[in-house]
Structure formats: structure tokens, C-alpha cells
Design a protein around this motif. Structure first.
Motif, PDB file in Angstrom:
ATOM      1  N   UNK A 382       0.726  -1.668  -0.368  1.00 54.08           N
ATOM      2  CA  UNK A 382       0.064  -0.197   0.029  1.00 54.08           C
ATOM      3  C   UNK A 382       0.807   1.352  -0.002  1.00 54.08           C
ATOM      4  N   UNK A 383       0.641   1.757  -0.722  1.00 53.74           N
ATOM      5  CA  UNK A 383       1.345   3.091  -0.755  1.00 53.74           C
ATOM      6  C   UNK A 383       0.888   4.103  -0.776  1.00 53.74           C
ATOM      7  N   UNK A 384       0.390   5.884  -0.455  1.00 51.15           N
ATOM      8  CA  UNK A 384       0.356   6.595  -0.173  1.00 51.15           C
ATOM      9  C   UNK A 384       0.506   7.640  -1.192  1.00 51.15           C
ATOM     10  N   UNK A 385      -0.627   8.217  -1.791  1.00 48.95           N
ATOM     11  CA  UNK A 385      -0.324   8.753  -3.030  1.00 48.95           C
ATOM     12  C   UNK A 385      -1.437  10.486  -2.541  1.00 48.95           C
ATOM     13  N   UNK A 386      -2.381  10.804  -1.735  1.00 52.35           N
ATOM     14  CA  UNK A 386      -2.921  12.214  -2.109  1.00 52.35           C
ATOM     15  C   UNK A 386      -1.974  13.010  -3.410  1.00 52.35           C
ATOM     16  N   UNK A 387      -2.719  12.683  -4.631  1.00 50.31           N
ATOM     17  CA  UNK A 387      -2.766  13.351  -5.284  1.00 50.31           C
ATOM     18  C   UNK A 387      -3.828  14.356  -5.664  1.00 50.31           C
ATOM     19  N   UNK A 388      -3.770  15.576  -6.079  1.00 47.27           N
ATOM     20  CA  UNK A 388      -5.108  15.754  -6.948  1.00 47.27           C
ATOM     21  C   UNK A 388      -5.307  15.741  -8.102  1.00 47.27           C
ATOM     22  N   UNK A 389      -6.470  16.181  -9.281  1.00 51.10           N
ATOM     23  CA  UNK A 389      -6.341  16.588 -10.609  1.00 51.10           C
ATOM     24  C   UNK A 389      -7.906  16.898 -10.685  1.00 51.10           C
ATOM     25  N   UNK A 390      -7.448  18.058 -11.888  1.00 43.67           N
ATOM     26  CA  UNK A 390      -9.081  18.604 -11.855  1.00 43.67           C
ATOM     27  C   UNK A 390      -8.752  18.707 -13.103  1.00 43.67           C
ATOM     28  N   UNK A 391      -9.901  19.015 -14.343  1.00 42.94           N
ATOM     29  CA  UNK A 391     -10.524  18.628 -15.494  1.00 42.94           C
ATOM     30  C   UNK A 391      -9.956  20.166 -16.134  1.00 42.94           C
ATOM     31  N   UNK A 392      -9.602  19.845 -17.199  1.00 43.92           N
ATOM     32  CA  UNK A 392      -8.973  21.088 -17.693  1.00 43.92           C
ATOM     33  C   UNK A 392      -9.177  20.572 -19.517  1.00 43.92           C
ATOM     34  N   UNK A 393     -10.463  21.652 -20.470  1.00 46.56           N
ATOM     35  CA  UNK A 393     -10.475  21.709 -21.816  1.00 46.56           C
ATOM     36  C   UNK A 393     -11.353  20.478 -21.832  1.00 46.56           C
ATOM     37  N   UNK A 394     -10.622  19.687 -22.701  1.00 46.09           N
ATOM     38  CA  UNK A 394     -11.289  18.233 -22.690  1.00 46.09           C
ATOM     39  C   UNK A 394     -11.288  16.713 -22.510  1.00 46.09           C
ATOM     40  N   UNK A 395     -10.402  17.618 -21.083  1.00 46.73           N
ATOM     41  CA  UNK A 395      -9.297  16.297 -20.574  1.00 46.73           C
ATOM     42  C   UNK A 395     -10.132  16.721 -19.102  1.00 46.73           C
ATOM     43  N   UNK A 396     -10.983  15.521 -19.470  1.00 42.66           N
ATOM     44  CA  UNK A 396     -11.795  14.919 -17.381  1.00 42.66           C
ATOM     45  C   UNK A 396     -10.903  14.877 -15.992  1.00 42.66           C
ATOM     46  N   UNK A 397     -11.469  15.048 -14.614  1.00 38.62           N
ATOM     47  CA  UNK A 397     -10.202  14.506 -14.187  1.00 38.62           C
ATOM     48  C   UNK A 397     -10.143  12.982 -13.372  1.00 38.62           C
ATOM     49  N   UNK A 398     -10.991  12.286 -14.192  1.00 41.94           N
ATOM     50  CA  UNK A 398     -10.778  11.435 -14.753  1.00 41.94           C
ATOM     51  C   UNK A 398      -9.397  11.040 -15.707  1.00 41.94           C
TER      52      UNK A 398
END
Length: 417
Positions: A382-398
Motif C-alpha cells: 500500500x502506497x500513499x498518493x494523495x495527489x489531486x486532479x482537475x479537468x482542463x478543456x476536454x480532459x476530465x479529472x478522471x
């Protein structure tokens, strides 16, 4: 409501408690971390069956005879005495700390439903690190309550030993070598109870822990739980951020969100055969526990009424078929404000210490990659990531998260029915 004093006892029937009821502990410990527990002991006062110790690392007894929900200073035990076996003669409610002493407690109480209460405070104790608060016990065919309020020198580990249990991983040194005696048939001694009081909190991004398999049967039923502060309004940080310290600590949730945040748990996965996909409420991709991908999302709490949060279950019996699982959380409704969520993910593996990952960084993005579970030579890492992502243009957060961790899935807009 009856007000009990230390040493006072009474029949539950006389209090009108003839069915299931709650035992609520309100512990005013301030910044001091206090662990609450319920020990189900036999007629000799011993924990002869460790399944009947209910605490932060084991929140329910068999048949849900005793369950607990932990929410900051308040712990609520749901009790159904009719479901207890005859071997359990007494339920003992305790509080313990390893940081200070019970002298530091403020005004605290134990309540039996709305029928009775027992008040206690730090002034009742000296330098004890634990207290036996009260007990439910059988006598002459009926259940009774006793207000104990007895200080105890040791912490939770000492209480465990007092009731006849032992901590997982503890052992007795082997004796010095002696001549081999002639074998004599004797009854086998019962195995010592082993309760894990330990926890593993991954503190910094990149911290990792490897959990070895206990036997050839794999890892059993792995539970990944997401919980968060449902009481925080959108755009507001919580009034105080309690460092719960207990594994699987539960946060209170109101009956309705009233403008709160809808936080969803999900995961990306890659199987050993190379197949990849996602398990999440968005798009109704619930997965499956007993067939590939052996990963199942229990449900989606959209009302805030489920105090235990949201759960993903991984079938560790088939862990050899899983290469990696990326656990994430997504703010589906509400203003993205991770400081207000005070979120925490706990990973419970049978026979192992619970692993805790807190969402302790601030971000205005909607997506958080929380932890990576990987099959490393058959062991669960198990590795801790806790990294955040947001959508931009046609790129979604997913999609942004997917690209960061090289899953290569195709994404399109979706919704929850």
C-alpha cells in the motif's frame, strides 16, 4: 432518566430496557487521544472469545450483538443482548489513553439509551491511563447495569491483558534448551487470544507498507473505507480538525446534506492478465466480489445518512489475479474543498493492522488519487498518493488521473442514476 452514581447497580428491566438499545460514551478528552472499547467476557471475567472485543480495530461482534460507531468524542455502541451467546456473561465498557492520564478528562458520561446516565470526570481519578466505566452483566437470569468508574494503571494493552487477551505479535521467549522428555499425552492448551491494537498511518506521500499473507488462502476480505466530515458546509473548513487516531474513525453525517459535499470512492484496477477498468458509482460500474475483477463497490451514499461511509471490498482470496488497484475519491456534488472534508481512507485486511491514509492536503480540484494497492511478488503493498486532479478543456479529472498512472482507459461523460 435515572442518574447513576459510582457503585450503583440496577436491573435493565426496571429501566425499561427490554430490547436493543444504545450505550453512548461522551468522553471529554480535549486534545488527548482516548480509545473506547467494549469487552465481552465470560463468567470468570476473561475474554475467552476475542471476537467479542469491540473497538476501533474490530467494530462489531458476531451476529452484530455489539457494534460501535466512533465519532470524535462520542462513541455509540448498539447492544442487542438477545444475540449474545450464553458464554458471554458481561459487557465491560472502557476508555484508555497512552498520552496522558484520566485525570485530564472533562465532564464525561455513559448513557443507556434515554433511560439512564452515569457521569464521571477527571477529578474522579489520579494518574491512571484507563478507566472501566460501566458494565452490563447477567445475574439471576436478568441483565443489569453497574456504574463502575474504576481507574486502571495501564492503557488499552494492559486492559486487554487484564481481561485475559494478548496483542497480536506478542510472544513469550523460548526457554533454554533442556533434555527431551518422554512424550506424554496431554490435552492441547487453547490458543491465546490475539487482538491487534496496532495501526499503520501512512504520513507522507510516497510512504508505503507491505502486508505479508498469513497463509496460502490469500488476504481474505479486504475492506477499503472512505469517510469524511459530512457536517462541513460547502466552501468552509471544519471548526476543528480532530486527529482521531483510531483506525476506521467514523464521522457523523446529518440526515440530509443541506449543501454539504457528496464524496464518492472509486478505483481503477489492472488485472494480472492485463485487463483494466474502473469501479465507481458514476456510470453504475459496481464491479463484482465473487468473479473478476473481484472488486465490489458496496453502494453510493448520496443522502449522508450512512455513518460508516462508503466501502470497496476486494476479494483477497484471488489477489494473485490482481496487479494493482488505484483508490480515489471524487467530489461529485458541492464546491471542491478538500480542507472541509477532513477525509480518511482505512484499509482493513484480516489478521493485519489497519492501514490509514488521510486526505491531509488542500486542493480545489475535484479528484484525489488516495492510495495504490499493488501485488508485489504475492504481497500486498500500500502506497500513499494523495495527489489531486482537475479537468482542463476536454480532459476530465478522471482522464488526467488515468494518464498520470498509465491505465490507458477511454473516458466519456457519465452520471449517477
Amino acid at each position: 432518566m435515572s442518574n447513576f452514581t459510582r457503585g450503583q447497580k440496577g436491573k435493565l428491566a426496571d429501566l425499561g430496557l427490554n430490547g436493543p438499545f444504545a450505550v453512548t460514551l461522551d468522553i471529554a478528552s480535549g486534545s488527548m487521544e482516548v480509545d473506547v472499547s467494549c469487552f465481552g467476557v465470560d463468567a470468570a471475567g476473561k475474554l475467552s472469545d476475542d471476537r467479542y472485543m469491540v473497538f476501533y480495530n474490530q467494530k462489531s461482534a458476531p451476529d452484530n450483538a455489539v457494534t460501535v460507531a466512533l465519532n470524535g468524542p462520542r462513541s455509540v455502541f448498539q447492544i442487542d443482548l438477545a444475540r449474545l451467546p450464553q458464554s458471554i456473561d458481561k459487557l465491560v465498557f472502557t476508555a484508555a489513553t497512552e498520552q496522558g492520564s484520566m485525570r485530564a478528562l472533562g465532564a464525561s458520561s455513559l448513557a443507556l439509551g434515554s433511560a439512564a446516565t452515569f457521569a464521571f470526570a477527571g477529578s474522579d481519578f489520579q494518574d491512571e491511563k484507563a478507566v472501566i466505566i460501566g458494565e452490563l452483566y447477567r445475574r439471576d437470569g436478568s441483565w443489569r447495569f453497574g456504574a463502575v468508574g474504576q481507574g486502571f494503571a495501564g492503557g488499552l494493552g494492559a486492559l486487554l491483558k487484564h481481561f485475559g487477551g494478548s496483542e497480536a505479535g506478542s510472544s513469550t521467549p523460548a526457554p533454554a534448551a533442556t533434555p527431551t522428555p518422554v512424550p506424554v499425552a496431554t490435552p492441547a492448551a487453547p490458543p491465546a487470544n490475539k487482538i491487534s491494537l496496532s495501526k499503520i498511518r501512512l504520513e507522507k506521500r510516497g510512504d508505503k507498507i507491505s502486508l505479508d499473507k498469513r497463509d496460502s488462502g490469500g488476504y481474505g476480505r479486504i475492506k477499503v473505507n472512505l469517510n469524511w466530515n459530512q457536517n462541513a458546509a460547502q466552501g468552509q473548513a471544519p471548526a476543528s480538525k480532530l486527529d482521531t487516531g483510531f483506525l476506521g474513525k467514523l464521522f457523523a453525517k446529518p440526515a440530509g446534506r443541506a449543501g454539504g459535499i457528496d464524496l464518492d470512492i472509486g478505483c481503477l484496477f489492472e488485472m494480472s492478465n492485463g485487463s483494466k477498468s474502473a469501479v465507481q458509482a458514476l456510470g453504475n460500474s459496481w464491479g463484482a466480489f465473487d468473479r473478476p475483477p473481484y472488486i465490489h463497490l458496496e453502494g453510493d451514499d448520496r443522502t449522508g445518512s450512512v455513518s460508516s461511509g462508503e466501502n470497496i471490498f476486494i476479494n483477497g482470496t484471488h489477489f494473485d489475479q490482481i496487479k494493482r488497484v488505484l483508490v480515489y475519491a471524487f467530489i461529485y456534488e458541492g464546491v471542491p474543498n478538500w480542507a472541509a472534508t477532513d477525509g480518511v481512507v482505512t484499509i482493513d485486511v484480516p489478521g493485519q493492522p489497519t492501514v490509514e491514509v488521510r486526505l491531509d492536503s488542500d486542493s480545489q480540484h475535484a479528484m484525489c488519487a488516495i492510495a495504490m494497492l499493488e501485488n508485489q511478488g504475492g504481497n500486498l503493498q500500500v502506497t500513499k498518493l494523495v495527489e489531486y486532479f482537475g479537468g482542463q478543456g476536454k480532459i476530465t479529472a478522471h482522464q488526467a488521473m488515468d494518464e498520470r498512472y498509465n491505465f490507458g482507459l477511454n473516458w466519456k461523460a457519465g452520471r449517477k442514476d
